[in-house]
Design an enzyme around this catalytic site. Structure first.
Site, PDB file in Angstrom:
ATOM      1  N   LYS A 110       0.832  -1.213   0.000  1.00  0.00           N
ATOM      2  CA  LYS A 110       0.000   0.000   0.000  1.00  0.00           C
ATOM      3  C   LYS A 110       0.864   1.260   0.000  1.00  0.00           C
ATOM      4  CE  LYS A 110      -4.436  -1.602   1.720  1.00  0.00           C
ATOM      5  NZ  LYS A 110      -5.571  -1.334   2.597  1.00  0.00           N
ATOM      6  N   LYS A 190      -6.177 -10.880  -9.932  1.00  0.00           N
ATOM      7  CA  LYS A 190      -7.276 -11.134  -9.015  1.00  0.00           C
ATOM      8  C   LYS A 190      -8.356 -10.066  -9.233  1.00  0.00           C
ATOM      9  CE  LYS A 190      -7.937 -10.716  -4.068  1.00  0.00           C
ATOM     10  NZ  LYS A 190      -7.296 -10.444  -2.794  1.00  0.00           N
ATOM     11  N   LYS A 193     -11.360  -3.940  -7.408  1.00  0.00           N
ATOM     12  CA  LYS A 193     -11.881  -2.638  -7.770  1.00  0.00           C
ATOM     13  C   LYS A 193     -10.797  -1.815  -8.459  1.00  0.00           C
ATOM     14  CE  LYS A 193     -13.143   1.283  -5.150  1.00  0.00           C
ATOM     15  NZ  LYS A 193     -13.422   1.820  -3.827  1.00  0.00           N
TER      16      LYS A 193
END
Ligand code: TRP
Length: 325
Positions: A110, A190, A193
């Site tokens: 992240k 995968k 969003k």
């Protein structure tokens, strides 16, 4: 046995989320003392839109209810409605090695994705997650494989706390759902969003077909007359989750001898997905017209969670010498 799990509020909840988490939760609530949490304090560790957040949280709750989370069986609530989560997170932080947090792969990932906002909350995220779980002394935590490292850390924190302060927390175990990971419509990454390769649980009929039409199949199959290999086809993979057994068997045979084309194969999947999505879409619409119902469910969920949570905080503070009376 108590189960705890959390889901981040998200503007888009897709069939990958359903198969990987929500479907599992719906089953679990029949057999366990279940607590399900919309983790808004985790969501704010990356930049987000303040104006849209209330609707995002509401929609997440409505979708969970529409998918079958039953407030008579499970507690459903919003994390920030129970202030003990952040309270325990602070306390557990003092039993969490700094070095362990620097090793968390989600933090590293992240930090790369959101390099403009690498805040301390993002770094502390796993401690808040440990607090979510330990606050309720949960035994079992349904999560995706990407969260296993956080569960290991949670056990590590529990062990350390127990050994220094005294036996308080059980060491929670992850429960991985058995379903195969659903890849996105690109057939590569995968479903997510951020990759924009998803089918939303609220997809309109038209968008659903448009997305399926453009979805990758077996890349070796170029012409309709080419035989295909279902094992290399992501559409077949999704069929395995949403279609009937006889349809799956038929496709498995016919695709290999070019007896069915990709468009017809996708049409079958379209019908099945539509049958799955439509009632969810309708129930979410229903809840949007009866927002107070959802607010009440979340409020009652938070109330009963607060009862458990405040007992744990009292026990912890008492053992740590922080309660004067
Ligand atoms: N980190 C989890 C995720 O991104 C969400 C989460 C927060 C969670 N707290 C939790 C999951 C506690 C299980 C238990 O998927």
């Amino acid at each position: 046995m108590r189960v705890f799990s959390g889901i981040q509020p998200s503007g888009i909840i897709h069939i990958g989320n359903y198969v990987g988490a929500i479907k599992n939760w719906v089953k679990i609530q029949d057999n366990y003392d279940s607590i399900f949490c919309i983790v808004d304090y985790h969501a704010i560790t990356v930049s987000y839109d303040f104006k849209k957040m209330p609707e995002t949280i509401f929609n997440t709750a409505a979708i969970l209810l529409a998918c079958g989370i039953d407030p008579d069986k499970a507690k459903l609530f919003i994390q920030s409605d129970v202030k003990e989560h952040t309270e325990l997170a602070w306390i557990l932080g003092t039993y969490t090695a700094y070095g362990d947090l620097t090793r968390m792969t989600q933090f590293k990932d992240k930090s790369k994705q959101h390099s403009d906002n690498i805040n301390s909350g993002l770094f502390f995220y796993p401690v808040l997650m440990a607090a979510d779980i330990l606050l309720y002394k949960a035994d079992i935590v349904p999560v995706g494989i990407d969260q296993v490292q956080h569960l290991e850390l949670t056990r590590e924190i529990a062990r350390k706390f127990n050994s220094i302060v005294g036996q308080t927390f059980p060491e929670p175990k992850e429960m991985l759902s058995e379903v195969p990971k659903i890849l996105g419509l690109d057939g590569e990454a995968k479903m997510s969003k951020s990759m924009n390769n998803y089918i939303s649980l609220l997809e309109s009929d038209k968008d659903l077909w448009d997305k399926l039409r453009g979805a990758k199949t077996d890349e070796q199959r170029i012409k309709r007359t080419d035989p295909g290999d279902p094992d290399k086809c992501n559409i077949f993979n999704i069929h395995k989750v949403f279609s009937k057994k006889d349809e799956i068997d038929m496709i498995n045979i016919e695709c290999r001898r070019a007896g069915i084309g990709c468009v017809d194969c996708k049409k079958i999947l379209y019908e099945n997905l539509l049958n799955f999505i439509t009632p969810i879409r309708e129930k979410v619409e229903y809840y949007k017209n009866k927002k107070d119902n959802v607010f009440d469910i979340l409020k009652i969920g938070a109330q009963s969670c607060r009862k458990i949570a405040s007992l744990t905080i009292e026990e912890v503070k008492s053992k740590m010498g922080l309660l004067l009376r």
